[in-house]
Design an enzyme around this catalytic site. Sequence first.
Site, PDB file in Angstrom:
ATOM      1  N   GLY A  10       0.842  -1.191   0.000  1.00  0.00           N
ATOM      2  CA  GLY A  10       0.000   0.000   0.000  1.00  0.00           C
ATOM      3  C   GLY A  10       0.874   1.237   0.000  1.00  0.00           C
ATOM      4  CB  CYS A  11       0.305   4.598   1.381  1.00  0.00           C
ATOM      5  SG  CYS A  11       1.192   6.143   1.645  1.00  0.00           S
ATOM      6  CG  PHE A  12       5.927   4.940  -0.622  1.00  0.00           C
ATOM      7  CD1 PHE A  12       5.435   6.169  -0.229  1.00  0.00           C
ATOM      8  CD2 PHE A  12       6.420   4.828  -1.919  1.00  0.00           C
ATOM      9  CE1 PHE A  12       5.417   7.264  -1.077  1.00  0.00           C
ATOM     10  CE2 PHE A  12       6.416   5.919  -2.778  1.00  0.00           C
ATOM     11  CZ  PHE A  12       5.915   7.138  -2.350  1.00  0.00           C
ATOM     12  CD1 TRP A  13       4.629   8.586   2.206  1.00  0.00           C
ATOM     13  CD2 TRP A  13       2.583   9.248   2.830  1.00  0.00           C
ATOM     14  NE1 TRP A  13       4.264   9.615   1.376  1.00  0.00           N
ATOM     15  CE2 TRP A  13       3.006  10.038   1.736  1.00  0.00           C
ATOM     16  CE3 TRP A  13       1.332   9.481   3.372  1.00  0.00           C
ATOM     17  CZ2 TRP A  13       2.223  11.053   1.196  1.00  0.00           C
ATOM     18  CZ3 TRP A  13       0.544  10.484   2.836  1.00  0.00           C
ATOM     19  CH2 TRP A  13       0.989  11.262   1.755  1.00  0.00           C
ATOM     20  CG  ASP A  89      -3.555   3.887   0.336  1.00  0.00           C
ATOM     21  OD1 ASP A  89      -4.033   5.028   0.246  1.00  0.00           O
ATOM     22  OD2 ASP A  89      -2.734   3.555   1.206  1.00  0.00           O
TER      23      ASP A  89
END
Length: 169
Positions: A10-13, A89
């Site tokens: 998913g979102c890399f953050w 996401d």
Amino acid sequence: MKNTIYLAGGCFWGVQAYMKKLPGILETEAGYANGNTVNPSYEEVCKKNTGHAETVRVVYEEETISLEIILRAFFKVVDPTQLNRQGGDVGTQYRNGVFYERAEDRSVIENVVESLRKSYREPVATEVKKLENFYPAEAYHQDYLDKNPGGYCHINLFDAEAFIEEYFH
């Protein structure tokens, strides 16, 4: 000895922030992996035509943390049954995958993924592939949640603390 693994979840953050909490992680970098364009921008990746996955490069010290433990930590916060999505996401850039450089890492990854199959009724959708390419994301994406503590994240970062307690204390 140092080793590197690439995790798409998913979102890399959130993946980056979570991995940084684990003992033995030496460095992390948000980026784009296994796509069909060279050095894509975030905007290009979001158009869903580059084939890249938001991915975190994780460099770790093998004497402190094993690849198996890193993967078990990863799968505590990423749903391996989700195809092209995690949390809110949605899109191919948010697919989950484990990308490796060393051929000997493949069997470790496959064993962990196979053990996951026994824990879920739905099929496991995690890609296990050799790393084809990786391009660092823009500077504003690096350590994003450190710089923006209230930023969106599909990962419960408190799970990192529980995992560390379970495996390292």
